[in-house]
Motif scaffolding. Structure first.
Motif, mmCIF file in Angstrom:
data_model
loop_
_atom_site.group_PDB
_atom_site.id
_atom_site.type_symbol
_atom_site.label_atom_id
_atom_site.label_comp_id
_atom_site.label_asym_id
_atom_site.label_seq_id
_atom_site.Cartn_x
_atom_site.Cartn_y
_atom_site.Cartn_z
ATOM 1 N N SER A 30 -15.787 -2.876 -9.288
ATOM 2 C CA SER A 30 -15.179 -3.901 -8.447
ATOM 3 C C SER A 30 -15.761 -5.274 -8.737
ATOM 4 C CB SER A 30 -15.395 -3.542 -6.974
ATOM 5 O OG SER A 30 -16.774 -3.347 -6.719
ATOM 6 N N GLY A 72 -13.226 -8.492 -4.681
ATOM 7 C CA GLY A 72 -12.755 -7.232 -4.126
ATOM 8 C C GLY A 72 -13.681 -6.682 -3.058
ATOM 9 N N GLU A 126 -8.722 -3.020 -4.362
ATOM 10 C CA GLU A 126 -8.831 -3.567 -5.716
ATOM 11 C C GLU A 126 -8.796 -2.398 -6.684
ATOM 12 O OE1 GLU A 126 -11.289 -7.184 -7.622
ATOM 13 O OE2 GLU A 126 -12.541 -5.483 -7.057
ATOM 14 N N GLY A 148 -4.458 -9.764 -5.847
ATOM 15 C CA GLY A 148 -5.547 -10.489 -6.497
ATOM 16 C C GLY A 148 -4.980 -11.541 -7.417
ATOM 17 N N SER A 208 -7.171 -6.269 -10.491
ATOM 18 C CA SER A 208 -6.164 -6.162 -9.434
ATOM 19 C C SER A 208 -4.815 -5.692 -9.952
ATOM 20 C CB SER A 208 -5.996 -7.512 -8.727
ATOM 21 O OG SER A 208 -7.132 -7.835 -7.959
ATOM 22 N N CYS A 216 -3.311 -2.903 -7.925
ATOM 23 C CA CYS A 216 -2.788 -3.342 -6.627
ATOM 24 C C CYS A 216 -1.390 -3.926 -6.782
ATOM 25 C CB CYS A 216 -3.722 -4.376 -6.004
ATOM 26 S SG CYS A 216 -5.340 -3.727 -5.534
#
Length: 389
Positions: free
Chosen positions: A143, A147, A250, A276, A283, A286
């Motif tokens: 991460s 995040g 994340e 993100g 990201s 996501c």
């Protein structure tokens, strides 16, 4: 044949069961199944659903079902009384409980998994209040500061609102969520891919002890079992099923968190993701959730509470402090001259990690932008408001 008489069963599960639970014989039979099969074994699940855990064990050797006969070949090597006794003894040593369907502590949300629902669970800690809303916050091990900052804010605010935070206790996003929920005095639950007597990762041994002291650590695999790649993937279905909503905080393009998201989508659980920077590979997963799974765009705990149908967002835990820090951050930036994150931290008097987190938030809000060389600068007010400059 593993002995299944009542006296043997009662002795085997002594110290692992509470009062008013299902019969010792059924619990023992399910403990045996837990040792015999890998998590989510659909053949075992269907056999137990049809005959019950006790009779299903007797059916293994006599069944004429070709599917059961094929499955017997993979179950048989584990079908030794010594293996079951070792798992039960290890559970007693670490203070774990054996929880099976029908028990008051059984998480009924898991029944939505059908034939792939766990046949038994092992737990360190207390049972989760079934009436409390629960949200899974998951993400990458590798991460970023951005995040982890978002994860901590979400977990702390949700925990303060009475939501149970569920995750997988891994490094990175998972750990940040558990720690923030604990810091907020809320409830948090961890699901492991190995036995609850084998803290994994080892670096989170103290964290898992804290979780067990105030919440719960669960596993489908018996004590003594090691985590494997398959068990991590199978564990993800439990995280999704145990939750009322799942949020990917994340995740990279091929992150295992997307496996949890897929389970959530299959189960019909509300699914969200934190956006993100479009340039951030961390990201990309996501953004896949938002695009391919029609996920909800999550920017605060209020968005998650809306997914749950819970009214009124909690007061942000540190809104005033963040506003002051953001003002210092923006004062350290210029619209004309790009500055590195380290330079911004030096000028603002913020710690580099805190400056990086606040830069990430400010970028999401359109207040700052990052040049191709990684330098930061403020955005003109008309552009930040979405108007042509």
């Amino acid at each position: 044949m593993i002995p299944m008489d009542a006296a043997t069963a009662r002795a085997a599960v002594r110290g692992l069961r509470g009062e008013g639970q299902t019969s010792a014989e059924d619990a023992y039979a399910r403990a045996v199944w837990s040792v015999l099969v890998e998590p989510g074994d659909g053949v075992a699940g269907r056999l137990v659903a049809e005959h019950g855990a006790i009779e299903a064990l007797r059916q293994i050797d006599d069944s004429g079902d070709p599917e059961v006969r094929r499955a017997r070949a993979r179950w048989a090597p584990r079908g030794q009384p010594g293996a079951v006794d070792a798992a039960l003894d290890a559970a007693r040593r670490c203070g774990a409980s054996l929880v099976v369907p029908g028990d008051a502590a059984w998480p009924t949300r898991l029944d939505d998994l059908g034939a792939h629902a766990p046949l038994a669970l092992w737990r360190r800690g207390a049972a989760m209040d079934a009436e409390r809303p629960a949200v899974a916050l998951v993400g990458a091990r590798a991460s970023t500061a951005y995040g982890e900052g978002v994860a901590a804010d979400l977990a702390a605010d949700l925990a303060a609102a009475g939501v149970v935070v569920i995750s997988g206790a891994a490094y990175g996003i998972d750990g940040a969520c558990h720690r923030a929920a604990l810091s907020a005095g809320g409830g948090t639950v961890a699901f492991l891919a190995g036995g609850v007597d084998r803290p994994y990762p080892r670096g989170h041994e103290a964290l898992l002890s804290q979780i067990a002291a105030t919440g719960a650590v669960w596993s489908e695999t018996p004590c003594g079992a090691a985590p494997t790649k398959w068990r991590f993937l199978s564990r993800n279905r439990l995280i999704a099923a145990m939750s009322d909503a799942v949020v990917v905080v994340e995740a990279g393009w091929r992150s295992g968190s997307l496996n949890t998201a897929a389970h959530a989508a299959t189960l019909g659980r509300p699914l969200g993701a934190v956006p993100g920077p479009v340039t951030s590979a961390a990201s990309a997963g996501c953004h896949r959730v938002l695009r391919e799974y029609d996920g909800v765009c999550v920017t605060s705990a209020a968005d998650v509470l809306e997914m749950l149908g819970v009214g009124g967002p909690p007061p942000p835990a540190s809104e005033h402090a963040r506003t002051d820090a953001t003002t210092r951050l923006l004062d350290a930036l210029s619209a004309r001259t790009g500055r590195s994150a380290d330079e911004v931290a030096r000028r603002s008097g913020l710690a580099p990690e805190e400056a990086a987190i606040l830069l990430g938030f400010a970028e999401l809000e359109g207040r700052v932008q990052r040049d191709d060389d990684g330098a930061w600068r403020t955005v003109a007010r008309d552009k930040a408001a979405g108007r042509p400059g």
